[in-house]
Design a protein around this motif. Sequence first.
Motif, PDB file in Angstrom:
ATOM      1  N   THR A  80     -25.217   6.631 -12.337  1.00 36.25           N
ATOM      2  CA  THR A  80     -23.918   6.615 -12.336  1.00 36.25           C
ATOM      3  C   THR A  80     -23.521   4.996 -11.851  1.00 36.25           C
ATOM      4  O   THR A  80     -24.327   4.130 -11.617  1.00 36.25           O
ATOM      5  N   PHE A  81     -22.078   4.768 -11.981  1.00 31.05           N
ATOM      6  CA  PHE A  81     -21.631   3.473 -11.541  1.00 31.05           C
ATOM      7  C   PHE A  81     -22.006   2.879 -10.369  1.00 31.05           C
ATOM      8  O   PHE A  81     -21.365   3.926  -9.500  1.00 31.05           O
ATOM      9  N   PRO A  82     -22.463   1.915  -9.731  1.00 31.23           N
ATOM     10  CA  PRO A  82     -22.744   1.700  -8.338  1.00 31.23           C
ATOM     11  C   PRO A  82     -21.585   2.204  -7.395  1.00 31.23           C
ATOM     12  O   PRO A  82     -21.613   2.226  -6.373  1.00 31.23           O
ATOM     13  N   GLU A  83     -20.363   1.800  -7.988  1.00 30.80           N
ATOM     14  CA  GLU A  83     -19.002   1.593  -7.111  1.00 30.80           C
ATOM     15  C   GLU A  83     -18.638   3.181  -7.196  1.00 30.80           C
ATOM     16  O   GLU A  83     -17.340   3.340  -6.504  1.00 30.80           O
ATOM     17  N   ASP A  84     -19.008   4.239  -7.583  1.00 30.41           N
ATOM     18  CA  ASP A  84     -18.449   5.410  -7.788  1.00 30.41           C
ATOM     19  C   ASP A  84     -18.427   6.204  -6.468  1.00 30.41           C
ATOM     20  O   ASP A  84     -19.183   5.880  -5.895  1.00 30.41           O
ATOM     21  N   GLN A  85     -17.296   6.935  -6.366  1.00 29.07           N
ATOM     22  CA  GLN A  85     -17.158   7.625  -5.146  1.00 29.07           C
ATOM     23  C   GLN A  85     -18.128   8.843  -5.194  1.00 29.07           C
ATOM     24  O   GLN A  85     -18.598   9.593  -6.311  1.00 29.07           O
ATOM     25  N   SER A  86     -18.501   9.464  -3.898  1.00 30.41           N
ATOM     26  CA  SER A  86     -19.253  10.576  -3.893  1.00 30.41           C
ATOM     27  C   SER A  86     -18.431  11.727  -4.246  1.00 30.41           C
ATOM     28  O   SER A  86     -19.038  12.721  -5.140  1.00 30.41           O
ATOM     29  N   ILE A  87     -17.094  11.795  -4.261  1.00 31.87           N
ATOM     30  CA  ILE A  87     -16.402  13.133  -4.590  1.00 31.87           C
ATOM     31  C   ILE A  87     -15.321  12.237  -5.671  1.00 31.87           C
ATOM     32  O   ILE A  87     -14.476  11.344  -4.986  1.00 31.87           O
ATOM     33  N   SER A  88     -15.102  12.886  -6.531  1.00 33.62           N
ATOM     34  CA  SER A  88     -13.997  12.503  -7.735  1.00 33.62           C
ATOM     35  C   SER A  88     -13.515  13.666  -8.386  1.00 33.62           C
ATOM     36  O   SER A  88     -14.113  14.601  -8.792  1.00 33.62           O
ATOM     37  N   PRO A  89     -12.308  13.484  -9.044  1.00 36.98           N
ATOM     38  CA  PRO A  89     -11.612  14.689  -9.822  1.00 36.98           C
ATOM     39  C   PRO A  89     -12.113  14.449 -11.278  1.00 36.98           C
ATOM     40  O   PRO A  89     -12.367  13.390 -11.674  1.00 36.98           O
ATOM     41  N   ASN A  98     -11.400  19.087 -26.712  1.00 34.37           N
ATOM     42  CA  ASN A  98     -11.363  18.907 -25.475  1.00 34.37           C
ATOM     43  C   ASN A  98     -11.017  17.490 -25.214  1.00 34.37           C
ATOM     44  O   ASN A  98     -11.269  16.547 -26.067  1.00 34.37           O
ATOM     45  N   ILE A  99      -9.873  17.279 -24.225  1.00 37.26           N
ATOM     46  CA  ILE A  99      -9.509  15.971 -23.989  1.00 37.26           C
ATOM     47  C   ILE A  99      -9.696  15.890 -22.428  1.00 37.26           C
ATOM     48  O   ILE A  99      -9.395  16.665 -21.394  1.00 37.26           O
ATOM     49  N   ILE A 100     -10.571  14.912 -22.123  1.00 33.57           N
ATOM     50  CA  ILE A 100     -11.267  14.813 -20.776  1.00 33.57           C
ATOM     51  C   ILE A 100     -10.878  13.545 -20.035  1.00 33.57           C
ATOM     52  O   ILE A 100     -10.817  12.286 -20.622  1.00 33.57           O
ATOM     53  N   ILE A 101     -10.167  13.789 -19.022  1.00 34.80           N
ATOM     54  CA  ILE A 101     -10.073  12.454 -17.941  1.00 34.80           C
ATOM     55  C   ILE A 101     -10.796  12.771 -16.854  1.00 34.80           C
ATOM     56  O   ILE A 101     -10.585  13.615 -16.016  1.00 34.80           O
ATOM     57  N   ASP A 102     -11.610  11.909 -16.245  1.00 33.45           N
ATOM     58  CA  ASP A 102     -12.834  11.859 -15.406  1.00 33.45           C
ATOM     59  C   ASP A 102     -12.674  10.876 -14.278  1.00 33.45           C
ATOM     60  O   ASP A 102     -12.539   9.547 -14.827  1.00 33.45           O
ATOM     61  N   LYS A 103     -12.979  10.916 -13.487  1.00 37.54           N
ATOM     62  CA  LYS A 103     -12.955   9.976 -12.103  1.00 37.54           C
ATOM     63  C   LYS A 103     -11.877   8.889 -12.074  1.00 37.54           C
ATOM     64  O   LYS A 103     -12.075   7.860 -12.010  1.00 37.54           O
ATOM     65  N   VAL A 104     -10.848   9.472 -12.158  1.00 34.73           N
ATOM     66  CA  VAL A 104      -9.571   8.564 -12.088  1.00 34.73           C
ATOM     67  C   VAL A 104      -9.163   8.127 -10.803  1.00 34.73           C
ATOM     68  O   VAL A 104      -8.543   7.089 -10.858  1.00 34.73           O
ATOM     69  N   THR A 105      -9.668   8.426  -9.742  1.00 34.64           N
ATOM     70  CA  THR A 105      -9.297   7.880  -8.668  1.00 34.64           C
ATOM     71  C   THR A 105     -10.327   6.751  -8.201  1.00 34.64           C
ATOM     72  O   THR A 105     -10.582   6.201  -7.169  1.00 34.64           O
ATOM     73  N   THR A 106     -11.596   6.509  -9.089  1.00 32.00           N
ATOM     74  CA  THR A 106     -12.310   5.513  -8.902  1.00 32.00           C
ATOM     75  C   THR A 106     -12.172   4.137  -9.692  1.00 32.00           C
ATOM     76  O   THR A 106     -11.296   4.255 -10.428  1.00 32.00           O
ATOM     77  N   GLU A 107     -13.305   3.434  -9.520  1.00 30.26           N
ATOM     78  CA  GLU A 107     -13.024   2.234 -10.041  1.00 30.26           C
ATOM     79  C   GLU A 107     -13.499   1.976 -11.512  1.00 30.26           C
ATOM     80  O   GLU A 107     -13.226   1.155 -12.302  1.00 30.26           O
ATOM     81  N   ASN A 108     -14.060   3.122 -11.770  1.00 28.94           N
ATOM     82  CA  ASN A 108     -14.686   3.151 -13.203  1.00 28.94           C
ATOM     83  C   ASN A 108     -14.030   4.486 -13.817  1.00 28.94           C
ATOM     84  O   ASN A 108     -14.785   5.409 -13.932  1.00 28.94           O
ATOM     85  N   PRO A 109     -12.927   4.619 -14.381  1.00 25.71           N
ATOM     86  CA  PRO A 109     -12.585   6.067 -14.776  1.00 25.71           C
ATOM     87  C   PRO A 109     -13.060   6.062 -16.220  1.00 25.71           C
ATOM     88  O   PRO A 109     -13.418   5.435 -16.818  1.00 25.71           O
ATOM     89  N   ALA A 110     -13.501   7.370 -16.535  1.00 19.55           N
ATOM     90  CA  ALA A 110     -13.913   7.628 -18.078  1.00 19.55           C
ATOM     91  C   ALA A 110     -12.804   8.501 -18.631  1.00 19.55           C
ATOM     92  O   ALA A 110     -12.202   9.333 -17.929  1.00 19.55           O
ATOM     93  N   PHE A 111     -12.786   8.447 -20.080  1.00 22.99           N
ATOM     94  CA  PHE A 111     -11.975   9.233 -20.936  1.00 22.99           C
ATOM     95  C   PHE A 111     -12.978   9.771 -21.899  1.00 22.99           C
ATOM     96  O   PHE A 111     -13.859   8.862 -22.705  1.00 22.99           O
ATOM     97  N   GLY A 112     -12.377  10.809 -22.594  1.00 23.70           N
ATOM     98  CA  GLY A 112     -13.578  11.485 -23.363  1.00 23.70           C
ATOM     99  C   GLY A 112     -12.815  12.494 -24.306  1.00 23.70           C
ATOM    100  O   GLY A 112     -11.597  13.012 -24.122  1.00 23.70           O
ATOM    101  N   LEU A 113     -13.309  12.700 -25.786  1.00 22.86           N
ATOM    102  CA  LEU A 113     -12.889  13.586 -26.497  1.00 22.86           C
ATOM    103  C   LEU A 113     -13.798  14.322 -27.386  1.00 22.86           C
ATOM    104  O   LEU A 113     -15.014  13.608 -27.626  1.00 22.86           O
ATOM    105  N   ILE A 114     -13.720  15.582 -27.214  1.00 23.90           N
ATOM    106  CA  ILE A 114     -15.187  16.460 -27.950  1.00 23.90           C
ATOM    107  C   ILE A 114     -14.338  17.315 -28.994  1.00 23.90           C
ATOM    108  O   ILE A 114     -13.214  18.132 -28.555  1.00 23.90           O
TER     109      ILE A 114
END
Length: 553
Positions: A175-184, A207-223
């Motif tokens: 994972t990204f080094p600055e990621d938090q231990s808990i994220s939505p 599926n439309i995915i919004i991940d880790k929006v509270t961290t410095e490295n948010p991720a977005f996905g489509l499946i």
Amino acid sequence: MSPKSILLLVSIFLFGLMASAQYTEKINTNRPGTSQGAFSVGNNVLQIEGGLGFGKEKHDIFNTKTNVFNFDYAIRYGLLIEQLEIRLNGRFRADGVTQTVGANEQKITRSDFEINTLGAKYLIYDPYKKPKKEDSTYASLKSWKEHHRFKWKTLIPAVSAYAGVNFINADNPFTFPEDQSISPIFVIAAQNNWTTNYGGDWAFVTNIIIDKVTTENPAFGLILTATHTINDTWAGFLEYQVQKSDFYSDNIMRLGGAYLFDKDLQFDANLAFNFKDTPSIWTLSFGASYRFDWHTKDEIIEQPGLEGGVTEEEVEENEDGEGEDEDSIEGEFDELNENETDSLKLGKTPFINDFEDDGFREELERDLDQRRTEERLERERIEQEKIDKKEGKKFKKEEARRLKREAKEAREAEKAALKAEKDKEKMIQDIDAELDKMEQDKGVDQELEDLDRQLKELEKMEQDLNIEEEKPKEKPEEKKKEEEIDVDAEYEQYQKEQEKTKKAEEKRRKKEEKRRLKEEKKRQKEAEKIKKNNEKDPNIDQEIEKELEDFDR
């Protein structure tokens, strides 16, 4: 065909982002894809899904090659109501990275959980739970064309929302080094189910995915996932995944299939690959899904306000059609009732709510219950026949094993008896040999005892002679006087002495002979013992010869 028939057929397999359509008679699983469908597993149903993956990654810029092993899991449970599902899922990964630096190769191993997520999903909208009002008339139900024409409303998907929490370890290498231990994480899942005249049954999931929006490295996905049921036991799927973040972005394609072993167990396999070389990826995965079915209550999810039955306008329309063939109408109802929607467990017909009275509904439900009871009894009979057949085979197998075991024990007992007989004969022979030896030894000992006794007699005689010799000699004057008195007596005395000396010599000779015989007997006995010892231990020959030489000396 109606939406009910679509979802009944598609419910045989829903995997790879086709989640369960509420409760169904057969297992519905998200595997082998990576997304989730709009429907839950059903109330009071626990489902476990997992798989193992093996693959390789190659990064042309970093000049690395990676061997990948991963294990993914998901635990799903339908809680309280049909629309709600809670889920725990994650993936463990172990890498072996080989990096080339100049002419040297460095090997690095890494392992950790890439992600662990706990969340809940709720079905917001289900287009299959209620038909349109114009489709609820007798005319539409009787028309084959109306049943089989394409219905535009099937383009409207079922929609659910998922919200969860990610948990990761500190210093996680994946994972990204600055990621938090808990994220939505938030997911919008949409699902369409179609049946075509030539293509069979299909399901399409987005599926439309919004991940880790509270961290410095948010991720977005489509499946995007398309699933096709081939028959009652086989299905295939194709999936395209897009993920975008500052830490990692990729486009991944997956394809594979699944086999339904029974209504609660499914096996699957899939192949995944991407379209770039930083890094290039391919992974082969195998998995399985198993369901613990504690669902006991049939449920109908009805739109609020539609539980009251038919309207007055529909009653008047129904009175105009009383002269039609009732058997034909009942046949149409039977055809519809054989199909099920994703909104209910098999056995309920929500379509009737909008165009029929409660009495007719109750009659149809009783008829359906009777048919289902007959079908259930038939299934139970078939299952019992299978069980009886299996038990019969098991009994025959156990009987064959028992006969084989008894035959083996009889052979072993016979061998043991023969061995005991041989041991007994050998023991008798050993006893006879020992007795012969004892008799032989006893004979030799008797001869030695006789020789000892004779030697003792000779020694006693010799002692007697010595005693006679030690007697005091007569004085010379007396002897001379006696000689003068009786010459004949002297001569007689001389003869007696000569005879006595002769006897003493003979006794001595006999004594020496007996002593020699005794020693000879002892030597023979000793030689026999030495011979027997030589048979047991040939290494002591030199010691025995030495003892014999000492004995001779």
